[in-house]
Motif scaffolding. Structure first.
Motif, short mmCIF file in Angstrom:
data_model
loop_
_atom_site.label_atom_id
_atom_site.label_comp_id
_atom_site.label_asym_id
_atom_site.label_seq_id
_atom_site.Cartn_x
_atom_site.Cartn_y
_atom_site.Cartn_z
N LEU A 125 -49.17 76.31 37.99
CA LEU A 125 -48.59 75.02 38.56
C LEU A 125 -48.45 75.26 40.07
O LEU A 125 -48.76 74.24 40.88
N LEU A 126 -47.96 76.21 40.71
CA LEU A 126 -48.01 76.41 41.93
C LEU A 126 -49.48 76.54 42.57
O LEU A 126 -49.43 76.00 43.75
N THR A 127 -50.43 77.24 41.89
CA THR A 127 -51.68 77.24 42.38
C THR A 127 -52.21 75.90 42.49
O THR A 127 -52.84 75.49 43.55
N THR A 128 -51.81 74.79 41.55
CA THR A 128 -52.23 73.48 41.74
C THR A 128 -51.66 72.78 43.15
O THR A 128 -52.33 72.11 43.73
N VAL A 129 -50.29 73.12 43.14
CA VAL A 129 -49.61 72.32 44.42
C VAL A 129 -50.30 72.91 45.58
O VAL A 129 -50.43 72.01 46.60
N LEU A 130 -50.55 74.11 45.69
CA LEU A 130 -51.20 74.68 46.93
C LEU A 130 -52.58 74.33 47.21
O LEU A 130 -52.85 73.71 48.25
N LEU A 131 -53.40 73.98 46.24
CA LEU A 131 -54.82 73.49 46.45
C LEU A 131 -54.67 72.06 46.66
O LEU A 131 -55.70 71.67 47.66
N VAL A 132 -53.76 71.30 46.18
CA VAL A 132 -53.53 70.05 46.72
C VAL A 132 -53.54 69.72 48.19
O VAL A 132 -54.02 68.91 48.86
N ARG A 133 -52.88 70.74 48.57
CA ARG A 133 -52.21 70.70 50.21
C ARG A 133 -53.21 71.35 51.03
O ARG A 133 -53.11 71.39 52.43
N VAL A 134 -54.32 71.98 50.56
CA VAL A 134 -55.23 72.88 51.28
C VAL A 134 -56.06 71.83 52.21
O VAL A 134 -56.26 72.06 53.42
N PRO A 139 -57.16 65.63 48.62
CA PRO A 139 -56.26 66.08 47.81
C PRO A 139 -56.53 66.40 46.03
O PRO A 139 -56.33 67.33 45.44
N TRP A 140 -57.48 65.18 45.87
CA TRP A 140 -57.77 65.33 44.45
C TRP A 140 -59.05 66.31 44.18
O TRP A 140 -59.13 66.38 42.79
N ALA A 141 -59.36 67.17 45.13
CA ALA A 141 -60.31 68.12 44.72
C ALA A 141 -59.71 69.17 44.08
O ALA A 141 -60.50 69.96 43.37
N ALA A 142 -58.30 69.20 43.97
CA ALA A 142 -57.72 70.34 43.24
C ALA A 142 -57.86 70.10 41.54
O ALA A 142 -57.61 70.84 40.63
N ALA A 143 -58.26 68.99 41.40
CA ALA A 143 -58.56 68.54 39.91
C ALA A 143 -59.66 69.57 39.06
O ALA A 143 -59.74 69.83 38.04
N GLY A 144 -60.47 69.91 40.12
CA GLY A 144 -61.36 70.91 39.61
C GLY A 144 -60.67 72.34 39.07
O GLY A 144 -61.17 72.90 38.25
N TRP A 145 -59.70 72.53 39.74
CA TRP A 145 -58.83 73.70 39.01
C TRP A 145 -57.93 73.19 37.89
O TRP A 145 -57.99 73.84 36.86
N ALA A 146 -57.13 72.07 38.02
CA ALA A 146 -56.15 71.52 37.20
C ALA A 146 -56.96 71.40 35.90
O ALA A 146 -56.41 71.50 34.76
N TRP A 171 -54.58 78.06 51.40
CA TRP A 171 -53.47 77.27 51.98
C TRP A 171 -53.00 78.03 53.26
O TRP A 171 -52.81 77.19 54.19
N GLY A 172 -52.75 79.28 53.11
CA GLY A 172 -52.12 79.86 54.39
C GLY A 172 -53.21 79.96 55.59
O GLY A 172 -52.63 79.67 56.66
N TRP A 173 -54.40 80.10 55.21
CA TRP A 173 -55.58 80.11 56.32
C TRP A 173 -55.82 78.86 56.76
O TRP A 173 -55.64 78.41 58.16
N THR A 174 -55.58 77.58 56.12
CA THR A 174 -55.84 76.32 56.64
C THR A 174 -55.03 75.82 57.01
O THR A 174 -54.78 74.83 58.06
N SER A 175 -53.72 76.28 56.88
CA SER A 175 -52.41 75.82 57.31
C SER A 175 -51.79 76.45 58.57
O SER A 175 -50.95 76.32 58.99
N GLY A 176 -52.79 77.57 59.16
CA GLY A 176 -52.08 78.13 60.08
C GLY A 176 -51.54 79.40 59.99
O GLY A 176 -50.61 80.04 61.07
N ARG A 177 -50.99 79.67 58.83
CA ARG A 177 -50.28 80.89 58.43
C ARG A 177 -51.22 82.12 57.99
O ARG A 177 -51.28 82.47 56.89
N ALA A 178 -51.78 82.79 59.10
CA ALA A 178 -52.56 83.89 58.93
C ALA A 178 -51.78 85.04 57.97
O ALA A 178 -52.61 85.56 57.08
#
Length: 411
Positions: A125-134, A139-146, A171-178
């Motif tokens: 479930l956490l993975t789904t939330v992170l992929l939505v935010r990438v 955001p709906w691209a995460a449906a490929g995972w879900a 998520w970390g890389w695309t949000s600037g959290r290397a």
């Protein structure tokens, strides 16, 4: 519909066709829903898929996974219950997690497996939330995972921890959290080493050189911490490996020859990944593409590649692949390979194919074909325009009541 968001039912033919059950593609004046956003809707969808995946293991519950061939013949095996398709084992940290899961009410293999399932479900479930935010635009691209069939059949495995690590990496890389991206990749690599290759592909897109160094150093530190208590290693070809297929065909190879072949394949994949991202903007999709190409190549030449390793690719594929058709073709080939592998290991084909490895050979070929299909689809998309093309946009539909639809968007 917000102009900065991509609507899958208007950009993907498969999603558009499936949406007809619910009224068709989203309209120009759709206002959405204040509560049912992409994150909440896909978390709900993930929960349904996880529950269905749990049900697929029901055949093994009465016996507690104790029968030698039944889990594989009936496709209900899970390494969480000590039934693994290959000889590989997760890092010793997994044993500590099992002890934590043993606190779940009850005792025995079934109880411990249920406790582990709760922990892994939270990670899914956490993975789904992170992929939505990438990718805020998609955001709906995460449906490929879900909604992925691969998630349904394989989520009860330690590879899910590695898949969650891939999501943290993206998520970390695309949000600037290397540093966080590196930690995710390091933990993922501790449970499935090919994730380390995906890290190199993801951080090749965007960011500064210092960010890349930070991510790699954080990944190395996280990997060492997780594997310090111990990590199983195996040099001999195992189930799912193309090298085992070659051995069964009488084409033996030394460890050095395999290492050289692996380096050559990864080098070719690196060139292909570079070609796919050259000249384009440093978008989240481009990062996912580069990571997917390298990871797919690593899985093709891995010394062990049980069916569960497909989970590693799913977060990357969900964001990198433009069309659901390509996602479904890859997963369809993989599922057939998974069935054949289970039947082969569980001797469900005996006596029809007594001591005959052709079922296994076909399983490996289908798995590799699926990976090749995925890589070709990604590179083909990369060679075109990255903007989505609407399906049938701008054309009037004779069956639509224009007067009934002529209303303002909901606030």
């Amino acid at each position: 519909m917000r102009p900065d968001r991509e609507a899958p039912t208007r950009t993907d033919p498969v999603a558009s066709a499936m949406s007809e059950v619910l009224g068709g593609p989203v309209g120009d004046h759709a206002g959405g829903h204040r509560w049912w956003n992409a994150s909440r809707a896909l978390v709900g969808a993930t929960s349904v898929v996880l529950a269905a995946g749990m049900a697929t293991k029901a055949a093994c519950v009465p016996s507690g996974w104790s029968k030698p061939d039944q889990p594989y013949a009936e496709l209900c095996w899970t390494e969480l219950a000590g039934a693994s398709a290959d000889a590989g084992t997760p890092p010793r940290v997994a044993a500590w997690i099992e002890r934590l899961a043993a606190l779940h009410p009850g005792s025995g293999t079934v109880s411990t497996t249920a406790g582990l399932a709760v922990l892994l479900a939270a990670l899914a479930l956490l993975t789904t939330v992170l992929l939505v935010r990438v990718d805020r635009r998609r955001p709906w691209a995460a449906a490929g995972w879900a909604l992925g069939p691969v998630l349904l059949v394989h989520w009860l495995s330690w590879e899910l921890v590695a898949a969650a690590g891939v999501a943290v990496l993206l998520w970390g890389w695309t949000s600037g959290r290397a540093w966080l991206a590196g930690v995710g990749a390091g933990v993922g690599a501790a449970f499935a080493l090919p994730v380390a290759v995906a890290l190199l592909g993801v951080v090749a897109v965007g960011g500064r050189t210092r960010d890349r160094v930070d991510a790699i150093l954080a990944a190395a530190a996280a990997y060492v911490v997780v594997t310090l208590p111990g990590r199983a290693t195996g040099e001999d070809p195992d189930l799912g490996s193309i090298w085992l297929l070659l051995e069964q065909l009488g084409v033996g190879s030394s460890g050095a020859a395999r290492a050289v072949a692996q380096l050559v394949v990864l080098a070719v994949a690196a060139v292909a990944a570079w070609w796919g991202i050259r000249g384009g903007p440093p978008t989240p999709r481009a990062s996912a593409r580069a990571g997917l190409v390298l990871l797919a190549a690593a899985l093709v030449v891995a010394p062990s590649a049980p069916p569960e390793t497909a989970l590693l690719l799913l977060p990357l594929a969900a964001l990198a692949v433009r069309r659901w058709r390509d996602l479904l073709v890859w997963q369809g080939l993989h599922l057939v390979s998974w069935v054949l592998t289970g039947w082969y290991v569980g001797q469900a084909l005996v006596p029809t194919l007594q001591d005959d490895g052709r079922a296994y050979w076909l399983a490996v070929v289908l798995r590799v074909l699926g990976l090749v299909w995925l890589v070709v689809a990604v590179l083909k998309d990369a060679s075109g325009d990255d903007d989505a093309v609407e399906v049938g946009g701008g054309e009037a539909d004779a069956d639509v009541d224009l007067l009934a639809d002529a209303r303002d968007a909901r606030p």
